[in-house]
Each structure stands twice: as C-alpha cells, then as structure tokens.
Design a protein around this motif. Sequence first.
Motif, mmCIF file in Angstrom:
data_model
loop_
_atom_site.group_PDB
_atom_site.id
_atom_site.type_symbol
_atom_site.label_atom_id
_atom_site.label_comp_id
_atom_site.label_asym_id
_atom_site.label_seq_id
_atom_site.Cartn_x
_atom_site.Cartn_y
_atom_site.Cartn_z
ATOM 1 N N PRO A 112 0.806 -1.232 0.000
ATOM 2 C CA PRO A 112 0.000 0.000 0.000
ATOM 3 C C PRO A 112 0.830 1.269 0.000
ATOM 4 C CG PRO A 112 -0.151 -1.165 2.110
ATOM 5 C CD PRO A 112 0.511 -2.089 1.153
ATOM 6 N N GLY A 113 2.020 1.260 0.589
ATOM 7 C CA GLY A 113 2.876 2.438 0.524
ATOM 8 C C GLY A 113 3.184 3.047 1.881
ATOM 9 N N SER A 114 4.074 4.052 1.867
ATOM 10 C CA SER A 114 4.500 4.769 3.076
ATOM 11 C C SER A 114 4.141 6.238 2.958
ATOM 12 C CB SER A 114 6.009 4.604 3.273
ATOM 13 O OG SER A 114 6.354 3.237 3.409
ATOM 14 N N HIS A 115 3.630 6.805 4.043
ATOM 15 C CA HIS A 115 3.153 8.190 3.982
ATOM 16 C C HIS A 115 4.272 9.214 4.123
ATOM 17 C CE1 HIS A 115 3.512 8.581 8.375
ATOM 18 N NE2 HIS A 115 2.868 7.422 8.491
ATOM 19 N N VAL A 116 5.495 8.778 4.379
ATOM 20 C CA VAL A 116 6.680 9.647 4.424
ATOM 21 C C VAL A 116 6.445 10.826 5.378
ATOM 22 C CG1 VAL A 116 8.509 10.697 3.042
ATOM 23 C CG2 VAL A 116 6.969 9.038 1.978
ATOM 24 N N GLN A 117 6.062 10.488 6.621
ATOM 25 C CA GLN A 117 5.897 11.467 7.702
ATOM 26 C C GLN A 117 4.735 12.445 7.499
ATOM 27 O OE1 GLN A 117 7.729 10.607 10.241
ATOM 28 N NE2 GLN A 117 8.731 9.123 8.902
ATOM 29 N N ALA A 118 3.853 12.159 6.568
ATOM 30 C CA ALA A 118 2.692 13.031 6.365
ATOM 31 C C ALA A 118 1.542 12.667 7.295
ATOM 32 C CB ALA A 118 2.221 12.965 4.915
ATOM 33 N N GLY A 119 1.620 11.511 7.940
ATOM 34 C CA GLY A 119 0.559 11.045 8.821
ATOM 35 C C GLY A 119 -0.267 9.961 8.152
ATOM 36 N N GLU A 120 -0.784 9.048 8.960
ATOM 37 C CA GLU A 120 -1.497 7.897 8.410
ATOM 38 C C GLU A 120 -2.780 8.282 7.681
ATOM 39 O OE1 GLU A 120 -1.977 5.035 11.516
ATOM 40 O OE2 GLU A 120 0.162 4.497 11.501
ATOM 41 N N GLU A 121 -3.534 9.228 8.226
ATOM 42 C CA GLU A 121 -4.783 9.623 7.580
ATOM 43 C C GLU A 121 -4.520 10.209 6.199
ATOM 44 O OE1 GLU A 121 -8.705 12.488 8.367
ATOM 45 O OE2 GLU A 121 -7.230 12.150 9.967
ATOM 46 N N ALA A 122 -3.534 11.088 6.116
ATOM 47 C CA ALA A 122 -3.187 11.692 4.828
ATOM 48 C C ALA A 122 -2.693 10.630 3.851
ATOM 49 C CB ALA A 122 -2.128 12.772 5.025
ATOM 50 N N GLY A 123 -1.896 9.676 4.365
ATOM 51 C CA GLY A 123 -1.373 8.622 3.511
ATOM 52 C C GLY A 123 -2.471 7.731 2.957
ATOM 53 N N LEU A 124 -3.426 7.353 3.786
ATOM 54 C CA LEU A 124 -4.535 6.515 3.330
ATOM 55 C C LEU A 124 -5.389 7.245 2.291
ATOM 56 C CD1 LEU A 124 -5.572 4.968 6.761
ATOM 57 C CD2 LEU A 124 -4.567 3.734 4.826
ATOM 58 N N THR A 125 -5.624 8.520 2.508
ATOM 59 C CA THR A 125 -6.382 9.321 1.541
ATOM 60 C C THR A 125 -5.666 9.371 0.204
ATOM 61 O OG1 THR A 125 -7.305 10.693 3.312
ATOM 62 C CG2 THR A 125 -7.360 11.605 1.082
ATOM 63 N N ARG A 126 -4.332 9.501 0.267
ATOM 64 C CA ARG A 126 -3.528 9.560 -0.947
ATOM 65 C C ARG A 126 -3.573 8.231 -1.693
ATOM 66 N NH1 ARG A 126 -1.808 13.515 -4.353
ATOM 67 N NH2 ARG A 126 0.460 13.629 -4.593
ATOM 68 N N ILE A 127 -3.530 7.115 -0.969
ATOM 69 C CA ILE A 127 -3.611 5.804 -1.613
ATOM 70 C C ILE A 127 -4.936 5.652 -2.350
ATOM 71 C CG2 ILE A 127 -3.677 3.304 -1.256
ATOM 72 C CD1 ILE A 127 -1.883 3.758 1.216
ATOM 73 N N VAL A 128 -6.015 6.060 -1.715
ATOM 74 C CA VAL A 128 -7.330 5.989 -2.355
ATOM 75 C C VAL A 128 -7.321 6.798 -3.647
ATOM 76 C CG1 VAL A 128 -9.747 6.674 -2.151
ATOM 77 C CG2 VAL A 128 -8.609 5.524 -0.235
ATOM 78 N N GLU A 129 -6.755 7.987 -3.608
ATOM 79 C CA GLU A 129 -6.664 8.821 -4.801
ATOM 80 C C GLU A 129 -5.892 8.094 -5.909
ATOM 81 O OE1 GLU A 129 -4.649 13.079 -6.232
ATOM 82 O OE2 GLU A 129 -4.671 12.513 -4.106
ATOM 83 N N GLY A 130 -4.772 7.488 -5.528
ATOM 84 C CA GLY A 130 -3.961 6.775 -6.504
ATOM 85 C C GLY A 130 -4.669 5.558 -7.076
#
Length: 293
Positions: A112-130
Amino acid sequence: MIIGSHVSMSAPDYVLGSVKEALSYGANALMLYTGAPQNTRRKAMEELKVKEALALLDEHHIPHEHIIVHAPYIINLANCQKQETFELGVEFLRKEIERVKALGAKYLVLHPGSHVQAGEEAGLTRIVEGLDLAMENIGEVEIAIETMAGKGSELGYNFEQIRYLMEHAKHGDRLRVCMDTCHLHDAGFDVSDFDAILEAFDRVISLERLVCIHVNDSKNVRGARKDRHANIGFGEIGFDALNRIVHHEKLQHVVKILETPWVDGVAPYKHEIAMLKAGIFDQEIMTKLKNQE
C-alpha cells in the motif's frame, strides 16, 4: 494444497522459464514480477513467451489464477511529499494492470505504501486517490493489498487500514488481500493463534477477500516492525504455526507463496514445499541446501 514460491523471470525463456522453475519445486502456483521490482524497465509482453507458459500450466492442470503477479516496490501511492513520485506510481500501476491482463493472471499484489511522515490519515487518503486513478480500466484484474510489518511510515499493518481503502476507493470491490505471515508477526499479531487472526480478519474485512498468503518465517521478535524473512522453521514463528496455516481448512482455496531467503545461493523452495506438504519439519534442510542436494 495450493502452494508455490517466488520465481525468477529472465531471458531467454522469461515467463515460460518461471513456470518451469515452479514445476521443478513441486509447486502448483507461482509468483513473479513482470520486470525488475526496483525500476520501471519492462520488456513487451509479446516477448515473454506467455502463450507457451500458459500452455505448460494447462498441461499440468494448473489454473492461470495460480499465477500471482507482484507489483514493483517503487510504486508508493501513499507519498504525500513528492507529486512526481505519486504520479509515477499511478502510471506504473496502470501499466502493471495491463501486463497482468496480458499474462492471463488475475491477482496483482501491491504494497500500500509509506506516507513519508505526512501522517497515516493523509497517507490513506492519498492511496485511495492513486487507486482511483490507476484502476480506471481494471477489468477482471483484482489488486491484493499486502499486509505490512509497519516499519517506518508504512501503511497496511492492520486490517482496519486495508478496510478503509476498500470502503473509500472507487473500485474497492476489486480490492483483495494478500497476508504475509512474517509481516503479521512483525506487526504484532500472534501467528501461532491464526484462528484468532482469521476471526478478526473476517470481522473487519471478510475472509472472501483473502486470495493469497505469503508464507514466511521471521528473523525478528513479534512486534519488531522490521520485516526480515527467515526460512520455514528457522525463525521466530516456527514450523508448527506455519504448517497449520498452509493446511488450514478455511484456506484451502487460498494461494500460498514462499518468499524465504536463498541459502548459499540455492533456492530453498523445493525442500520447503515438500516439508510443508508432508507436514514434518526437516531439521537437516539447511545442510541439504548448503550441499545443494
């Protein structure tokens, strides 16, 4: 039992060679990358002897669904810091989906990927977008999100995060799950009590979504969040727990794939698959591998 391993995919036989390698291990399933997992260089599928490979599978009565394709590591849909990295991941995932179609396979395993210190919520939202962008022409392919160890800012280390992706992605109905026993252990799950893990998984996600299990021992103590695979029976999980998993009555339809380390340049999979089929731990397996028996 549906069991195989990661196999190579290289010239001159490419996918045909991958199937031959799997058969040499006594396997009825296999996992491959359609190119090097660390870069974007790919040969055209027309060059990879796909028809010959599928014909060989048919000859051995192995369903094409037993080919598991693993997406390359360079895809990181959770990256919130670099737009170009996110866009590369989306575009490359689109291409990998098309290559899975050309291969006649069904399941594409994705970290699924790593959020690179952006926070888990932001990272999950980004994965959905991708996922929404990459899966526009998903067709019959299903993406199996792999359970992760949780090292660094890695996402997907619990079932709730994977359920979030399924509930929010536009094509969430095409998302499935690939468990990894080493990752589960390193994330803090008690793999020796796999019934409890399956019960939790069924409650949060549904067992119908589980299509693949990477069967690996772990070099780390439980909860270490490090992700270092060990050979079957020579790690912190142990043979008995892993043997129960591959023989579990609720998992007979699930493809099991070994990703254990090579020993002195020798693939361990023929010995490990035979050991798991027999259900008996072979303490001499390392000696046999080192002697290339």
